[in-house]
Every structure is written in structure tokens, then in C-alpha cells.
Design a protein around this motif. Structure first.
Motif, mmCIF file in Angstrom:
data_model
loop_
_atom_site.group_PDB
_atom_site.id
_atom_site.type_symbol
_atom_site.label_atom_id
_atom_site.label_comp_id
_atom_site.label_asym_id
_atom_site.label_seq_id
_atom_site.Cartn_x
_atom_site.Cartn_y
_atom_site.Cartn_z
ATOM 1 N N ARG A 33 -7.618 -19.417 3.803
ATOM 2 C CA ARG A 33 -6.352 -20.145 3.725
ATOM 3 C C ARG A 33 -5.307 -19.480 4.612
ATOM 4 O O ARG A 33 -4.601 -20.142 5.399
ATOM 5 N N ASP A 34 -5.190 -18.131 4.500
ATOM 6 C CA ASP A 34 -4.196 -17.411 5.298
ATOM 7 C C ASP A 34 -4.533 -17.469 6.789
ATOM 8 O O ASP A 34 -3.631 -17.524 7.640
ATOM 9 N N GLY A 35 -5.838 -17.410 7.094
ATOM 10 C CA GLY A 35 -6.238 -17.462 8.498
ATOM 11 C C GLY A 35 -5.797 -18.753 9.162
ATOM 12 O O GLY A 35 -5.284 -18.749 10.304
ATOM 13 N N LEU A 36 -5.975 -19.875 8.467
ATOM 14 C CA LEU A 36 -5.519 -21.140 9.031
ATOM 15 C C LEU A 36 -4.001 -21.181 9.139
ATOM 16 O O LEU A 36 -3.448 -21.713 10.109
ATOM 17 N N ALA A 37 -3.307 -20.622 8.128
ATOM 18 C CA ALA A 37 -1.846 -20.628 8.161
ATOM 19 C C ALA A 37 -1.314 -19.841 9.357
ATOM 20 O O ALA A 37 -0.237 -20.158 9.893
ATOM 21 N N HIS A 38 -2.068 -18.816 9.808
ATOM 22 C CA HIS A 38 -1.616 -17.991 10.934
ATOM 23 C C HIS A 38 -2.295 -18.371 12.244
ATOM 24 O O HIS A 38 -2.210 -17.634 13.235
ATOM 25 N N GLY A 39 -2.997 -19.510 12.272
ATOM 26 C CA GLY A 39 -3.572 -19.986 13.516
ATOM 27 C C GLY A 39 -4.742 -19.184 14.021
ATOM 28 O O GLY A 39 -4.927 -19.028 15.240
ATOM 29 N N HIS A 40 -5.574 -18.649 13.114
ATOM 30 C CA HIS A 40 -6.711 -17.841 13.558
ATOM 31 C C HIS A 40 -7.751 -18.650 14.317
ATOM 32 O O HIS A 40 -8.616 -18.070 14.980
ATOM 33 N N GLU A 41 -7.714 -20.002 14.221
ATOM 34 C CA GLU A 41 -8.662 -20.800 15.002
ATOM 35 C C GLU A 41 -8.372 -20.669 16.499
ATOM 36 O O GLU A 41 -9.212 -21.035 17.336
ATOM 37 N N ARG A 42 -7.210 -20.119 16.841
ATOM 38 C CA ARG A 42 -6.857 -19.888 18.249
ATOM 39 C C ARG A 42 -6.792 -18.404 18.601
ATOM 40 O O ARG A 42 -6.452 -18.045 19.706
ATOM 41 N N ASP A 43 -7.106 -17.540 17.617
ATOM 42 C CA ASP A 43 -6.991 -16.082 17.808
ATOM 43 C C ASP A 43 -8.378 -15.457 17.641
ATOM 44 O O ASP A 43 -8.841 -15.206 16.529
ATOM 45 N N ARG A 44 -9.049 -15.239 18.766
ATOM 46 C CA ARG A 44 -10.438 -14.772 18.732
ATOM 47 C C ARG A 44 -10.586 -13.443 17.994
ATOM 48 O O ARG A 44 -11.475 -13.271 17.158
ATOM 49 N N LYS A 45 -9.694 -12.487 18.299
ATOM 50 C CA LYS A 45 -9.797 -11.164 17.702
ATOM 51 C C LYS A 45 -9.583 -11.213 16.187
ATOM 52 O O LYS A 45 -10.364 -10.652 15.414
ATOM 53 N N ALA A 46 -8.514 -11.898 15.752
ATOM 54 C CA ALA A 46 -8.212 -11.963 14.316
ATOM 55 C C ALA A 46 -9.316 -12.685 13.561
ATOM 56 O O ALA A 46 -9.718 -12.260 12.460
ATOM 57 N N ALA A 47 -9.848 -13.774 14.125
ATOM 58 C CA ALA A 47 -10.905 -14.531 13.454
ATOM 59 C C ALA A 47 -12.174 -13.699 13.333
ATOM 60 O O ALA A 47 -12.866 -13.732 12.304
ATOM 61 N N ARG A 48 -12.492 -12.924 14.380
ATOM 62 C CA ARG A 48 -13.698 -12.098 14.341
ATOM 63 C C ARG A 48 -13.557 -10.966 13.312
ATOM 64 O O ARG A 48 -14.498 -10.652 12.577
ATOM 65 N N GLU A 49 -12.368 -10.342 13.256
ATOM 66 C CA GLU A 49 -12.148 -9.256 12.292
ATOM 67 C C GLU A 49 -12.281 -9.773 10.863
ATOM 68 O O GLU A 49 -12.890 -9.123 9.998
ATOM 69 N N PHE A 50 -11.715 -10.970 10.613
ATOM 70 C CA PHE A 50 -11.854 -11.519 9.269
ATOM 71 C C PHE A 50 -13.304 -11.881 8.961
ATOM 72 O O PHE A 50 -13.790 -11.687 7.855
ATOM 73 N N SER A 51 -14.021 -12.389 9.947
ATOM 74 C CA SER A 51 -15.422 -12.726 9.736
ATOM 75 C C SER A 51 -16.239 -11.494 9.355
ATOM 76 O O SER A 51 -17.123 -11.559 8.493
ATOM 77 N N GLU A 52 -15.935 -10.367 9.978
ATOM 78 C CA GLU A 52 -16.648 -9.123 9.651
ATOM 79 C C GLU A 52 -16.310 -8.657 8.231
ATOM 80 O O GLU A 52 -17.187 -8.205 7.499
ATOM 81 N N ARG A 53 -15.030 -8.769 7.846
ATOM 82 C CA ARG A 53 -14.648 -8.419 6.471
ATOM 83 C C ARG A 53 -15.333 -9.346 5.480
ATOM 84 O O ARG A 53 -15.802 -8.917 4.419
ATOM 85 N N ALA A 54 -15.370 -10.621 5.815
ATOM 86 C CA ALA A 54 -15.998 -11.603 4.927
ATOM 87 C C ALA A 54 -17.478 -11.292 4.739
ATOM 88 O O ALA A 54 -18.015 -11.430 3.623
ATOM 89 N N LYS A 55 -18.147 -10.872 5.790
ATOM 90 C CA LYS A 55 -19.569 -10.534 5.680
ATOM 91 C C LYS A 55 -19.759 -9.339 4.749
ATOM 92 O O LYS A 55 -20.705 -9.306 3.934
ATOM 93 N N ASP A 56 -18.872 -8.358 4.839
ATOM 94 C CA ASP A 56 -18.945 -7.188 3.963
ATOM 95 C C ASP A 56 -18.743 -7.594 2.499
ATOM 96 O O ASP A 56 -19.468 -7.149 1.613
ATOM 97 N N TRP A 57 -17.745 -8.450 2.243
ATOM 98 C CA TRP A 57 -17.510 -8.917 0.870
ATOM 99 C C TRP A 57 -18.713 -9.699 0.347
ATOM 100 O O TRP A 57 -19.092 -9.560 -0.820
ATOM 101 N N GLU A 58 -19.310 -10.514 1.209
ATOM 102 C CA GLU A 58 -20.465 -11.306 0.776
ATOM 103 C C GLU A 58 -21.652 -10.412 0.443
ATOM 104 O O GLU A 58 -22.392 -10.665 -0.512
#
Length: 642
Positions: free
Chosen positions: A447-472
Motif C-alpha cells: 500500500r505504501d509503495g503505491l502511495a510513494h510511486g514505487h512502480e516508477r522507482d526501480r531501486k525502492a521497488a527492488r529493496e521492498f521486494s527483497e524485504r518481502a522475500k525475507d518476510w515470506e
């Protein structure tokens, strides 16, 4: 003429005894110093270098100013099995002199007289500068067996002097045996005893904590016997606004424990020194250290004395309690439990007296194999934090019950009920709640990623994806933990099934995070028109469903005989909100597809965006399935039909 001799000339021999006891106690300090010097000489010679223990504090406490004695360890060396000690004949004379000083107040005791005569003759027969290994052992050994040693005689004389001191005391101050003190001393002794008596009841009927106090020149001396161990000694000297405490203990861990307790009242500790090396005293090393307190005024000094007195009771049987606790928790946790029990003024003696480890084993056995199998440790089932909390609470129960003289059977029953509450309150639902927390973190991040435009921010989207993988991955580990527990305990089967269903929520959300990182990685051609807005609404709805899932679990955790109708209504309402969110997301997914068809022409963006929205909507499908499973589980446990 010395006052002692003047009194003797008047035929009042009984009046000599307090002064002789005081002189004997001072001689005891010197004898311990002399034996420590010999110990240091042996250690230096054994290592083959001149590095000796720093005994400066011990010299000061004993009131000995002898440079030749301080330098003696550095000059010692071995030749074969013999230890060469320059000035040994001089040291032997001091040992014999102070041994006689210690024995003088105990004249009439035939056993002490014979032992002192033997050791004085033995010392006189020593070679001027060499000691054999057997002779060194005979001087310094503290091990009780068939053979006597000079060290053992010093310890026995010290005990007898303490008993004599209590008999000779001219008065008592709040339980302390006192003689030859002045007006200032009285308030200081009273402060120490105020602390000691505040926690004295925690030792129950165990011997120990007897206190003697007297004045030696400018110093007030306080001595507490702690318990019954020979090497467990505590002496306090008060001079001016400075307090110096000397403490010795066989157990290094208990020494460190007492250090930490006194640091709470401002202790400045010296480095503890081992008084017996591994080659002596059959390895029974004991440790000695001093704590210094420099006080600003009389009020602060009395506060320090009271604080010291309050904490001594927690040393009694400490090592026995630690060993018992290590059957349920790790070594570090066992010490932490004892420290917290001291801070709460609960202590461990009542717990030991009420059965100690048998209380816990009995409670575990009473709950049966569904909760505990043979070989299970408490922290392995409850978890470290909850195991520590349970043991502390059981210690508090035992302390209150034993001081009120309640029957041991009642303490055992209370402990069983307490463990049952911990298991029902903190077991399966903890794992579910932890898993739900990872799902919530994933939904919130999207939700926060979309609010901050992460679909246009390669670095931020990748960092969150890595955190998400760790949580999963962590969520997956919880699933494996639940499966392992279900194999051993049938009651876990329903919870294992539920967390497996919930794990599909985590998988869907982690997939969405990965897709968002792909969308941001040069594939995004712009979410024009209503695309971003409908994606945001979809992510908001998913987060709302995850939050309601967490709320439902928290309410379900507290269900029991004391739960209210309001709790039941709140639980059902949270599950209905999850159902509504799932329906809302079905509609929002269609809105997203419609917006994408109208405003996105790039094939990669269209496909990835569609999959992203589908993953978000899929998470609510699994949240709904988990909610239904939770409802069935809760209703079956409460005896309510579906």
C-alpha cells in the motif's frame, strides 16, 4: 602500657575478649593476605614470568605496608618440584604470629590449641627459602578431607571468632551483635540492618545473615555470615564517607551476579582475583574482590549500606537455584531469572523450599502429552521469554505462599494452573499472530509503495521486494514449526492447517511485491488515467482485510470462560469485514482491468500490471479462507456449533 595490659592487670580478663576478638579478626585479614601472596608466588613461578596478581587493595584492607612482601611473588621461581621464595622464613614468622593472635580469644579450646601448636611448630621447621608442592598444599588448601591445612585452621578460627563475637556483643541493634561502637556507628549499623531485615524473610528457615559490628580505630566494621560456606564471606569497612566491601565466593557466576546487584547502588568493583589456582585445592578455586562506594554525605552513605543489606539474602543457595533452573531454560536465562527475582524482591528460596524443579515438572506432567513430551524443555514449548515469565511468576506465587505458611500442595496446584494459563494464553495463537504480522507487513508495504510511486522507482521497488522475500521465508518457517508440533501433539493439527492456509496470503503478497519490482524495472510505460487510483484502492482494501485478520486473531486469543459477549461480537464483526473486503476486491480487480484496457497499450506493462492486481486480489481470497478456518476453530473450542 597498652589498654589491654592495663585491664589484664586489674584481673578483668573477660573485658579483654572483645579487644582480642577485634585483634584476631584483623590477624585473619593479614593471614588471608599472606596466603594470597604465597598463591601469587606459586602462579608466577608456574608461568615462568614476573606477572603477579595486583594485591594492592588487599594490602590496604589488611593494613599491611611491607614492600618486601609485595615484591615476593615476582622473585619466586621453581627448581624441580620445589618453589623458591625469598624471605619465606620471615613470612613463616608472620604466619605463626598472627595464627597465635587469632587463637588467643579462644583459649580453653583444646582442639584449636593442639592444631595451632602443630602448625606453629610446622612453620618453624620450614626451610628458609624453599617449599615443596606438598608443603604449599598444606599451607593453602581449602579442601576438607582427612588432612588438616593452615588455611582450614584459619577458616575454622574465623568461624569460631564470629560465634564468639555474637556472644560478646554488649548490645544488639536491630538484630546485629554490636560492641564498642559510637553514636555515628549506630545510625550506620541501623541502616544496614534496615536493608537486611527488609528481605530477611525471603530466606525462610535457612541459616545465615547473622551480623556483627564493632569499631577498629577510625573504621566501623560490619560482617555478615551470608550462609554456611567457608569461602563465602562478606566484610564491610566504613571510614568517613567511604564504604569498602570485601567479598569472596567459590562460584564465579554468583560473584558476577552479586557484582551486578551492587552496581545498582553505585559499587566500583576491583577485578575479582582467584585465590587458588587449578593446581591447588583440587581445583576448588574461590574468588575475592572489593567494591568501593564513595558517598556524598551521610544520607547517601546510609542509603548504600541499606542497599547492600537488602541484596545479601539473594546469595543464599543461589547456585543450587541456578542449576535447577537450567533444566528448563538456558544458562543465561537462568541467571536473568534470578536477577529479576532479586529486583522484584521475590527471591528463589521459597521456590526451592516448595519443590523447585519438581513444581515445574509436576505441572508439565499434569498437562499431559498433548502439551509436553518426555524430554521437552519449558522454553522449547513456551518460548524463551514466556518460559522466563512463567518461572518468575511461579517464584512469586511460592514466595507469597511459603511466607503465609500455606501447604505445599496448594503451591503445586497454583503452579499447575499458572502453567495452564500460559499455554492457553500464549501457545498456538502466538504462532498464528506472528504469521499474521508478516502478512500485515507485506500488505502495508505494498500500500505504501503505491502511495510513494514505487512502480516508477526501480531501486525502492527492488529493496521492498527483497524485504518481502525475507518476510515470506520467515512466514514459511512458522508453517514448518506448526507442522513439526502437529506431528508430536494432536491439539496442534487444527492450528497447523490454519497457518498453512494463511501462508497462501503471504505467498500472494510476496508475489505482488516481486511483480511491482518488475514493473519498476524499465517495463512501466505509465499508469495513465484511472489505473494508479484503482490500484491504490485495491491495495488499501487488501491492507484493511489484513488488519481485520490481525484483530480477529487477537480477540480469539483471549477467548475463554471470562470472555464477554462484546468480545464475541467484535470477533464476528472482524471476520465479516474480511468477507466484505474480499467482495470489494473482486469488484476493484475488474475496475483495474477495465482501466488497464483503456489506458495501457504496452504489452509488458499490461501483463505485469494485470498479474500484480490479480496477486493482490488473491491475497483477500486466502484471507477469507483463513477467516473461515479461524471461525471453525474458535467455535469448536468454545463448544459452539458452526
Amino acid at each position: 602500657m597498652e589498654k589491654i595490659e592495663a585491664v589484664a592487670s586489674l584481673g578483668q580478663a573477660e573485658l579483654l575478649r572483645p579487644a582480642r576478638v577485634r585483634a584476631a579478626l584483623a590477624a585473619n585479614d593479614r593471614l588471608k593476605l599472606y596466603l594470597s601472596v604465597l598463591q601469587a608466588a606459586h602462579d608466577c613461578a608456574q608461568r615462568g614470568d614476573a606477572r603477579a596478581l595486583d594485591l594492592a587493595r588487599e594490602f590496604a584492607v589488611a593494613g599491611v605496608d611491607a614492600p618486601w612482601l609485595a615484591q615476593l611473588p615476582a622473585t619466586a621461581y621453581r627448581e624441580g618440584k620445589e618453589l623458591h621464595v625469598a624471605g619465606l622464613d620471615r613470612l613463616a614468622g608472620l604466619l605463626a604470629e598472627d595464627l597465635c593472635t587469632m587463637a588467643r580469644p579462644l583459649e580453653g579450646d583444646a582442639d584449636f590449641a593442639a592444631r595451632c601448636a602443630h602448625w606453629c611448630a610446622w612453620l618453624e621447621a620450614l626451610a628458609p627459602d624453599t617449599l615443596s608442592s606438598a608443603q604449599l598444599h598444606a599451607l593453602t588448601s581449602g579442601k576438607r578431607g582427612k588432612d588438616d591445612s593452615l588455611h582450614l585452621l584459619v577458616m575454622d578460627l574465623h568461624k569460631a571468632l564470629n560465634r564468639l563475637a555474637s556472644e560478646l556483643s554488649s548490645e544488639t541493634i536491630d538484630g546485629a551483635h554490636v560492641w564498642q561502637v559510637d553514636a555515628t556507628d549506630r545510625s550506620r549499623i541501623a541502616a544496614f540492618m534496615r536493608g537486611l531485615n527488609a528481605t530477611r524473610a525471603l530466606k525462610l528457615d535457612h541459616p545465615g545473615l547473622d551480623t556483627a559490628a564493632t569499631r577498629d580505630g577510625a573504621r566501623l566494621l560490619l560482617q555478615n555470615d551470608i550462609g554456611t560456606n567457608d569461602a563465602h564471606v562478606l566484610v564491610i569497612q566504613v571510614e568517613g564517607l567511604r564504604v569498602v566491601l570485601t567479598y569472596s565466593d567459590l562460584h564465579r557466576r554468583r560473584f558476577a551476579f552479586f557484582q551486578s546487584l551492587l552496581c545498582e547502588v553505585g559499587a566500583n568493583w576491583s577485578e575479582p582475583q582467584a585465590r587458588t589456582s587449578a593446581g591447588l585445592n583440587f581445583g576448588a578455586t574461590y574468588y575475592v574482590g572489593t567494591a568501593t562506594f564513595d558517598c556524598a554525605d551521610e544520607e547517601a552513605l546510609c542509603g548504600v549500606l541499606e542497599g547492600i543489606g537488602t541484596r545479601i539474602v539473594f546469595l543464599i543457595d543461589w547456585n543450587r537455584a541456578r542449576k535447577r533452573l537450567e533444566q528448563f531454560v538456558g544458562k543465561t536465562d537462568a541467571v536473568a531469572i534470578l536477577a529479576e527475582a532479586a529486583r522484584r524482591r521475590v527471591g528463589h528460596m521459597a521456590w526451592l523450599a516448595a519443590g523447585g524443579e519438581q513444581l515445574v515438572f509436576g505441572a508439565m506432567q499434569a498437562l499431559g502429552p498433548e502439551y509436553f513430551r518426555i524430554g521437552d524443555r519449558l522454553d522449547g514449548v513456551l518460548g524463551t521469554e514466556k518460559a522466563r515469565a512463567f518461572v518468575l511468576e511461579s517464584m512469586a506465587l511460592a514466595s507469597a505462599a511459603m511466607q503465609q505458611r500455606q501447604p505445599l500442595a496448594l503451591v503445586a496446584d497454583d503452579t499447575r494452573l499458572l502453567l495452564a494459563r500460559y499455554l492457553h494464553r500464549h501457545d498456538e495463537f502466538d504462532l498464528l499472530a506472528e504469521h499474521a504480522a508478516y502478512c500485515h507487513a507485506l500488505a502495508e508495504g505494498l500500500r505504501d509503495g503505491l502511495a510513494h510511486g514505487h512502480e516508477r522507482d526501480r531501486k525502492a521497488a527492488r529493496e521492498f521486494s527483497e524485504r518481502a522475500k525475507d518476510w515470506e521465508r520467515r512466514a514459511d518457517q512458522l508453517v514448518m514449526d506448526a507442522r513439526a508440533r502437529a506431528e508430536a501433539r494432536p491439539r496442534w493439527e487444527a492450528f497447523a492447517e490454519l497457518v498453512e492456509t494463511a501462508d497462501d496470503v503471504a505467498d500472494a503478497l510476496e508475489e505482488a511485491a516481486f511483480l511491482l519490482s518488475l514493473i519498476a524495472a524499465d517495463h512501466h510505460q505509465g499508469w495513465r488515467g484511472e489505473v494508479h487510483q484503482t490500484m491504490q484502492l485495491l491495495a488499501d482494501a487488501v491492507l484493511g482485510a489484513a488488519q481485520d485478520h490481525v484483530r480477529a486473531l487477537e480477540i480469539a486469543r483471549g477467548f475463554g470462560e471470562d470472555s464477554s459477549a462484546e468480545d464475541h461480537e467484535a470477533f464476528v464483526a472482524a471476520l465479516w469485514r474480511v468477507l466484505n473486503a474480499e467482495r470489494q476486491c473482486d469488484v476493484l480487480l475488474r475496475d483495474v482491468r477495465r482501466a488497464l484496457a483503456e489506458h495501457v497499450s504496452d504489452a509488458a506493462t499490461l501483463n505485469l500490471s494485470t498479474d500484480f492486481a490479480q496477486a493482490l486480489e488473491s491475497a483477500t481470497d486466502w484471507l477469507l479462507a483463513t477467516g473461515y478456518g479461524l471461525r471453525r476453530l474458535v467455535f469448536s473450542r468454545a463448544g459452539v456449533g458452526r
